[in-house]
Design an enzyme around this catalytic site. Structure first.
Site, PDB file in Angstrom:
ATOM      1  N   CYS A  78      34.166 -13.234  29.770  1.00  0.00           N
ATOM      2  CA  CYS A  78      33.361 -12.319  30.169  1.00  0.00           C
ATOM      3  C   CYS A  78      33.404 -11.059  29.203  1.00  0.00           C
ATOM      4  O   CYS A  78      33.321 -11.276  27.934  1.00  0.00           O
ATOM      5  CB  CYS A  78      33.257 -11.619  31.583  1.00  0.00           C
ATOM      6  SG  CYS A  78      32.193 -10.688  32.032  1.00  0.00           S
ATOM      7  N   HIS A 185      31.975 -16.354  34.242  1.00  0.00           N
ATOM      8  CA  HIS A 185      33.302 -16.163  34.859  1.00  0.00           C
ATOM      9  C   HIS A 185      33.405 -17.851  35.384  1.00  0.00           C
ATOM     10  O   HIS A 185      33.035 -17.953  36.563  1.00  0.00           O
ATOM     11  CB  HIS A 185      33.217 -15.165  36.057  1.00  0.00           C
ATOM     12  CG  HIS A 185      33.464 -13.877  35.599  1.00  0.00           C
ATOM     13  ND1 HIS A 185      34.689 -13.088  35.577  1.00  0.00           N
ATOM     14  CD2 HIS A 185      32.404 -12.857  35.336  1.00  0.00           C
ATOM     15  CE1 HIS A 185      34.455 -11.818  35.228  1.00  0.00           C
ATOM     16  NE2 HIS A 185      33.018 -11.818  35.086  1.00  0.00           N
ATOM     17  N   GLU A 187      36.108 -18.789  36.847  1.00  0.00           N
ATOM     18  CA  GLU A 187      36.891 -18.614  38.235  1.00  0.00           C
ATOM     19  C   GLU A 187      35.894 -18.363  39.298  1.00  0.00           C
ATOM     20  O   GLU A 187      36.460 -18.137  40.426  1.00  0.00           O
ATOM     21  CB  GLU A 187      38.052 -17.597  37.926  1.00  0.00           C
ATOM     22  CG  GLU A 187      37.446 -16.270  38.092  1.00  0.00           C
ATOM     23  CD  GLU A 187      37.190 -15.637  36.771  1.00  0.00           C
ATOM     24  OE1 GLU A 187      36.886 -14.396  36.609  1.00  0.00           O
ATOM     25  OE2 GLU A 187      36.666 -16.584  35.856  1.00  0.00           O
TER      26      GLU A 187
END
Length: 203
Positions: A78, A185, A187
């Site tokens: 990001c 992202h 995650e």
């Protein structure tokens, strides 16, 4: 071991939890020696470019990151990806790390449909332009999670994948040498994102 750079920006512990769920040893650290001894490095980041770069500069880790990026895989996520570029035009002009070719600019200025919302937030399809070991467990067209108002441009030679948002091909994944970046992202991108992190952990 994967070192997650701690410079006061980013949700570091959810990222560490995701890596540990994959069986990958991960450590949140702001120590130069730990970055040097790590097998891989992740540079996370959320917020404003200038503030994040100032905080990174204050740690004294910028020379270390530049040195280690030539020796081992480094992944910017990001805002961490945006910091990899030479400069950003987010509320002024600010220098980045210069590890990837191109620059960061406002997404709103490129969109030709004023009805499209900025930030570009939510799930979007990732279109792979070039095969890479990072996509070892990832299928073309899978969806990933974005939250951003600025994007990387003028970086076609380093771009591995994009996501379409209106008329803009948002730079989703970049690579130059051992340096990678994802605008989304991983995650927060469910199973697809975890598989991408798994591949990074095997580079």
């Amino acid at each position: 071991m994967i070192a997650i750079v701690d410079y006061g920006v980013g949700n570091l512990f959810s990222l560490r939890s995701s890596l540990e769920a994959l069986g990958l040893a991960a450590e949140v650290t702001g120590e130069a020696d730990r970055l040097r001894s790590a097998d891989r490095i992740i540079l996370p980041g959320v917020g404003a470019f200038a503030d994040a770069k100032a905080k990174l500069d204050a740690t004294g880790l910028v020379p270390v990151l530049r040195e280690e990026a030539a020796r081992k895989p480094l992944l910017g996520i990001c805002l961490g990806m945006q910091l990899l570029f030479g400069r950003s035009f987010e509320y002024g002009e600010h220098p980045g790390l210069g590890l990837v070719g191109g620059e960061v600019a406002a997404l709103r200025e490129e969109l030709d449909d004023p009805a499209l919302k900025v930030p570009h937030m939510g799930w979007n399809r990732l279109e792979i332009l070039r095969d890479d070991p990072l996509f070892r467990y990832f299928q073309n067209g899978e969806h990933v999670y974005y939250v951003h108002s600025f994007y990387a441009r003028h970086c076609a030679e380093d771009t591995l994948a994009v996501s379409r948002y209106g008329n803009v091909a948002v730079t989703g994944v970049v690579r130059r040498g051992k340096v990678y970046g994802t605008q989304f992202h991983p995650e927060k991108s469910g199973d697809a994102g975890l598989r991408l992190l798994k591949a990074f952990g095997e580079l």
